[in-house]
Enzyme design. Sequence first.
Site: not given
Length: 341
Positions: A161, A136
């Site tokens: 995350y 990501s």
Amino acid sequence: MNYKTLDSSKTYLITGAAGFIGYYLSRKLLEQGCRVIGIDNVNDYYDVNLKHTRLGNLEPYEKFTFIKGDISDKDMVMRTFEEYKPNVVVNLAAQAGVRYSIENPDVYIQSNIIGFYNILEACRYNPVDHLVYASSSSVYGANKKVPFEETDFVDTPVSLYASTKKSNELMAHTYSHLYKIPATGLRFFTVYGPMGRPDMAYFGFTEKYFVGEPIKIFNNGDFDNDLYRDFTYIDDIVEGIERLIGKPPVYAVPHKVFNIGNNNPEKLMTFINTLEKTLSKALGREVQFEKVFEPIKPGDVPVTYASTELLQQAVGFKPKTSIEDGLQQFANWYVDYYKVK
């Protein structure tokens, strides 16, 4: 540059197949006659009806096999690898969302760390031609240098995350090094489009409009220092993955990380104004959101901006869909799917 097309004699295992990117990638491979094994736990992090719609669109393909399961279940993962012997694995199953990782950290460790470890172990004992996995843009944290390059320092994530995604890159590198697993990590930059994730801002703004509620914009109302995001349309993401799948890595250590973004960041307010225009067009009447400005949320970063040179050198591809075109596709789909005329 020519890139190797997909080999339809191979078996492709896609985790997160009922998810946004997983669905579109599965469909693209199936359209080319490839055999696809899809795994998904169909969790209720967002509207499961959307996940069932995606799966329903994949079911008619005779080369599609769906397994409802969670990649954090090691026995299920091992059994699946032993039974189907996938040649290529694309791991897209993950607990998504920066903000949710602050409220519910457990599921991120379960899915993104333990789940990915299980995939790596399965690739170790059932060798594959190529493992592609989702990282990501959030790994860049609050980096000030733009555009973000794959060689940048990424040791200061600002959300759990992001930490799990950085961990995935380290784990993949180690397994590649020790067990010669050809692996490629993809740092996705704000993926959007039809059938996308309802937890994403553009989708949430649209829902709020149709129920007559104001939208919350977390940029302090500071238009001079607005948040910038590198919004990347789903078709561009899928083409990038498809090209990389067809080109197993030939690196010294068989592990590489690529940015996959639009290389063209937009101000958040520009994106919102464009969404209003595309919805106006889809509905045939003017749409204006009622806006409430709030402070930036913990875990959010001021800018995401992808350098895409490495991807271009590797597979001759650079995402190119403008936000006008991409959001129009989304708006048309939303109005039709939710029957909001």
